[in-house]
Design a protein around this motif. Sequence first.
Motif, short mmCIF file in Angstrom:
data_model
loop_
_atom_site.label_atom_id
_atom_site.label_comp_id
_atom_site.label_asym_id
_atom_site.label_seq_id
_atom_site.Cartn_x
_atom_site.Cartn_y
_atom_site.Cartn_z
N LEU A 136 0.80 -1.23 0.00
CA LEU A 136 0.00 0.00 0.00
C LEU A 136 0.83 1.27 0.00
N ASN A 137 2.12 1.15 0.19
CA ASN A 137 2.97 2.35 0.23
C ASN A 137 4.34 2.04 -0.35
N ALA A 138 5.22 3.02 -0.30
CA ALA A 138 6.59 2.84 -0.78
C ALA A 138 7.53 2.97 0.42
N PRO A 139 7.71 1.86 1.16
CA PRO A 139 8.49 1.92 2.41
C PRO A 139 9.99 2.08 2.14
N SER A 140 10.68 2.56 3.18
CA SER A 140 12.14 2.66 3.08
C SER A 140 12.80 1.34 3.46
N VAL A 141 12.10 0.51 4.25
CA VAL A 141 12.66 -0.80 4.60
C VAL A 141 12.44 -1.76 3.44
N ASP A 142 13.33 -2.74 3.30
CA ASP A 142 13.20 -3.66 2.17
C ASP A 142 13.14 -5.13 2.58
N SER A 143 13.25 -5.42 3.90
CA SER A 143 13.21 -6.82 4.32
C SER A 143 12.79 -6.94 5.78
N ILE A 144 12.38 -8.15 6.16
CA ILE A 144 12.05 -8.46 7.56
C ILE A 144 12.85 -9.70 7.95
N ASN A 145 13.05 -9.88 9.28
CA ASN A 145 13.86 -11.01 9.71
C ASN A 145 13.09 -12.05 10.50
N ASP A 146 11.82 -11.79 10.82
CA ASP A 146 11.01 -12.77 11.56
C ASP A 146 9.54 -12.42 11.38
N ILE A 147 8.68 -13.38 11.69
CA ILE A 147 7.23 -13.21 11.52
C ILE A 147 6.54 -13.51 12.84
N LEU A 148 5.69 -12.61 13.30
CA LEU A 148 4.99 -12.77 14.57
C LEU A 148 3.50 -12.50 14.40
N THR A 149 2.68 -13.18 15.23
CA THR A 149 1.23 -12.92 15.25
C THR A 149 0.78 -12.36 16.60
N THR A 150 1.72 -12.24 17.54
CA THR A 150 1.42 -11.65 18.85
C THR A 150 2.14 -10.31 18.94
N LYS A 181 0.16 4.80 9.55
CA LYS A 181 0.69 5.74 10.54
C LYS A 181 2.20 5.94 10.41
N ASP A 182 2.83 5.06 9.65
CA ASP A 182 4.29 5.15 9.49
C ASP A 182 4.64 4.75 8.06
N GLU A 183 5.00 5.74 7.25
CA GLU A 183 5.30 5.49 5.84
C GLU A 183 6.63 4.78 5.64
N GLU A 184 7.45 4.72 6.71
CA GLU A 184 8.78 4.11 6.57
C GLU A 184 8.70 2.58 6.50
N ILE A 185 7.67 1.99 7.12
CA ILE A 185 7.55 0.54 7.12
C ILE A 185 6.60 0.08 6.02
N ALA A 186 6.55 -1.24 5.77
CA ALA A 186 5.72 -1.80 4.70
C ALA A 186 4.33 -2.15 5.22
N TRP A 187 3.33 -1.69 4.49
CA TRP A 187 1.94 -2.03 4.81
C TRP A 187 1.41 -2.89 3.68
N ILE A 188 1.08 -4.15 3.99
CA ILE A 188 0.68 -5.11 2.96
C ILE A 188 -0.77 -5.53 3.21
N TYR A 189 -1.61 -5.37 2.20
CA TYR A 189 -3.02 -5.74 2.30
C TYR A 189 -3.27 -7.06 1.57
N VAL A 190 -4.01 -7.98 2.22
CA VAL A 190 -4.46 -9.22 1.59
C VAL A 190 -5.96 -9.36 1.80
N GLU A 191 -6.63 -10.02 0.89
CA GLU A 191 -8.08 -10.17 1.01
C GLU A 191 -8.46 -11.13 2.13
N ASP A 192 -7.67 -12.18 2.34
CA ASP A 192 -7.98 -13.21 3.33
C ASP A 192 -6.71 -13.51 4.13
#
Length: 331
Positions: free
Chosen positions: A15-29, A69-80
């Motif tokens: 949804l945006n053009a973030p400055s970050v390009d990668s993540i190192n872990d995935i959390l749901t909490t 709220k923060d354009e620097e990070i990645a905001w990803i939208y999925v339908e489900d």
Amino acid sequence: MRIENLVRITGGVLLNAPSVDSINDILTTSSKVQRENLFIDVNHDESKIAQALENGAYAILTSTIPQIKDEEIAWIYVEDINKAIIKIARFYAIQKKFTFITLLTVQYALAKCMQIDKKAKVLSSNPSDALLEILKSKDNETFFVVNSDFITKIDPSITLPKKRIEPDKIFQSGLFYSTFIFRDKYINNLKLSPFFVPFLCALMEYLDELHVEYSVDNFNHFEHFYPQFVNNNLEQKDFGSTDKVLIFETDFELFLKELNFLEERYNHQSLVVFTPQETSFTCKVETIVYKSFCDIQNLKDIDFKYAIIYGRLQDFEESLKMKVTNQMSLF
């Protein structure tokens, strides 16, 4: 993982053009999120997203249109969101070369009670929890999983084991204990109803074929056909300490089969069925319909030995602890 690969794997939209390009872990909490993590918004909760941002999340995966709220990070939208979790789990399962061994629902519950060789794990049936277990696991792991749409979408090639195999010999046992012989194994006084022995035998044969070591000595916390001994006032008592038992079952298909099992073996006068009002079936024994959990107190007025209940023990525990006291009257 690079953000562009995460978007491609999930089928999402960045949804945006973030400055970050990668993540190192995935959390749901959200409370466990740390800097550079992806937070998956499984509960569609803006307050959890805010907490994840405060903790340093580099990306948010959500199925609701967020307020960025923060354009620097990645905001990803999925339908489900669940489909996105499945796609991520499938990606890592293939990458780590996992093997999934599918069990039927009853066998899965049995496997959770068994001591199984460390090389074979029991994977959670909850998609979010399963994803986290997959992420934390090493390459070439073997997982036992319950047969479900979730797992078949992760690995469409899985096959089902046999559902039931009769033991070579079963000895006279109680309703909640079994002694039997299967493939030269003598299982003595196992705390498991004879109803489940054929399911267990099928699982044992399956594990033997896979050369997976196991033990079958402790089924104290087996979730099906769960017995709660009570006194005449329906107060909870220790296992085997009374002649009156409430048997709880949450799987309706199993509930009907267990009821038939009881009807074939016991005097119908000693049995009673206790079910919520929305259930519909026919049986040969007295049936009581409940509207609320406290209605279980109505069983005090009935002479029975075994009451099979469609429901969870935890939902009825407060009512079972209730004690009726008679106040003295001056008149």
